[in-house]
Write an enzyme that holds these catalytic residues in place. Structure first.
Site, mmCIF file in Angstrom:
data_model
loop_
_atom_site.group_PDB
_atom_site.id
_atom_site.type_symbol
_atom_site.label_atom_id
_atom_site.label_comp_id
_atom_site.label_asym_id
_atom_site.label_seq_id
_atom_site.Cartn_x
_atom_site.Cartn_y
_atom_site.Cartn_z
ATOM 1 N N HIS A 1 94.220 23.388 11.498
ATOM 2 C CA HIS A 1 93.150 23.624 10.537
ATOM 3 C C HIS A 1 93.451 24.893 9.747
ATOM 4 C CE1 HIS A 1 91.826 25.894 14.089
ATOM 5 N NE2 HIS A 1 90.889 26.507 13.384
ATOM 6 N N HIS B 1 91.909 27.937 9.287
ATOM 7 C CA HIS B 1 91.498 29.304 9.600
ATOM 8 C C HIS B 1 92.698 30.253 9.702
ATOM 9 C CE1 HIS B 1 87.318 28.045 11.344
ATOM 10 N NE2 HIS B 1 87.331 28.088 10.027
ATOM 11 N N ASP C 1 93.626 32.566 11.663
ATOM 12 C CA ASP C 1 94.305 32.739 12.958
ATOM 13 C C ASP C 1 95.007 31.465 13.422
ATOM 14 O OD1 ASP C 1 91.802 31.510 13.456
ATOM 15 O OD2 ASP C 1 91.759 32.249 15.515
ATOM 16 N N HIS C 2 95.115 30.497 12.502
ATOM 17 C CA HIS C 2 95.856 29.262 12.788
ATOM 18 C C HIS C 2 96.880 28.930 11.709
ATOM 19 C CE1 HIS C 2 93.562 27.888 16.339
ATOM 20 N NE2 HIS C 2 92.667 28.717 15.824
ATOM 21 N N HIS D 1 84.698 21.584 13.860
ATOM 22 C CA HIS D 1 84.898 23.040 13.762
ATOM 23 C C HIS D 1 85.162 23.389 12.295
ATOM 24 C CE1 HIS D 1 86.137 27.051 14.972
ATOM 25 N NE2 HIS D 1 87.321 26.872 14.430
ATOM 26 N N ASP E 1 91.109 24.203 17.813
ATOM 27 C CA ASP E 1 89.792 24.747 18.173
ATOM 28 C C ASP E 1 88.736 23.654 18.331
ATOM 29 O OD1 ASP E 1 90.883 27.256 18.095
ATOM 30 O OD2 ASP E 1 89.765 27.946 16.338
ATOM 31 N N HIS F 1 92.684 29.070 22.418
ATOM 32 C CA HIS F 1 92.109 30.372 22.767
ATOM 33 C C HIS F 1 91.840 30.471 24.261
ATOM 34 C CE1 HIS F 1 91.239 31.849 18.638
ATOM 35 N NE2 HIS F 1 91.081 30.562 18.373
#
Length: 253
Positions: free
Chosen positions: A56, A58, A60-61, A113, A132, A170
């Protein structure tokens, strides 16, 4: 030939994943939470990176995509939403297949998400990278999707074989366990929570997990049987899930 998965912690609570196809020697990184950490791990392992598989958009991805491509020349594969922060070489959606050497990754739609979130499933090796969407004892917050969309996505993942190894992105499991105990007093969950707390005290990861373990203990997958605990008795399954998710969003334990 088998897929080798190398997992390592990065950022505050992310995991990085490198996967290597034994037949070809080619490797993929699943998401790019920390470009520097990923490049260091590749160097230590001596692996050649062929693909970036984003789940996805975001940061942090997908935030490390450009730096990793500049260093390795890897091809970026992911859902269309990744173009919000990164270029894509190939857009994929649920039902597509991605090849890493001789390893087949099935793309599974898993929005909720984020709207376009996807997961990658290697049936031959029984491995799923779920970003996530699904966590050990948890699930992602609904930043963009609806409870019905997320519940449907979780059911797609729950339908995978019970022995599927699930790599979630995570280390949230101790926090998830504390919440789970507030809505479920079943013996299976209590036993698992004790194991989780002990592992974290020793500094050990609680990822990966399995589909069977999540179906037995994850309150989000068990939402219909917990409906009365969250004020959703008699409601459709996705509304029971939504009530559990809402309870987690305000949980302070």
């Amino acid at each position: 030939m088998p897929l080798t998965v190398h997992q390592f912690p990065c950022l505050e609570d992310n995991y990085g994943f490198l996967a290597r196809d034994a037949a070809s020697g080619l490797a993929a990184c699943i998401d790019t939470p920390d470009a520097g950490a990923i490049l260091r791990e590749l160097d230590k392992l001596g692996w050649k990176l062929d693909l970036i598989l984003n789940t996805h958009w975001h940061p942090d991805h997908a935030g490390g995509n450009a730096e990793i491509v500049a260093a390795t020349g890897a091809t970026i594969v992911g859902p269309a939403e990744v173009t919000r922060i990164s270029a894509l070489d190939r857009e994929v959606r649920g039902g597509d297949t991605v090849m890493l050497g001789e390893t087949h990754f099935q793309v599974i739609e898993s929005g909720g998400h984020t709207l376009g979130h996807i997961a990658y499933f290697d049936a031959a090796d029984g491995v799923a990278f779920v970003g996530d969407t699904l966590f050990a004892l948890g699930c992602g917050r609904l930043f963009e999707g609806t409870p019905e969309q997320m519940w449907t996505s979780l059911q797609r993942l729950a339908a995978l074989p019970d022995d599927t190894t699930v790599y979630c992105a995570h280390e949230y499991t101790a926090s998830n366990a504390r919440f789970a105990l507030s809505v479920d007093d079943g013996p299976a969950l209590k036993a698992r929570a004790e194991q989780v707390f002990a592992a974290r005290q020793r500094g050990e990861p609680t990822v990966p997990t399995t589909i069977a373990l999540e179906k037995a203990t994850n309150p989000f997958l068990r939402a219909p049987v917990l409906a009365d605990r969250v004020g959703a008795a008699g409601k459709p399954d996705y509304e029971a899930f939504g009530a559990v998710r809402a309870a987690k969003d305000v949980f302070k334990g």
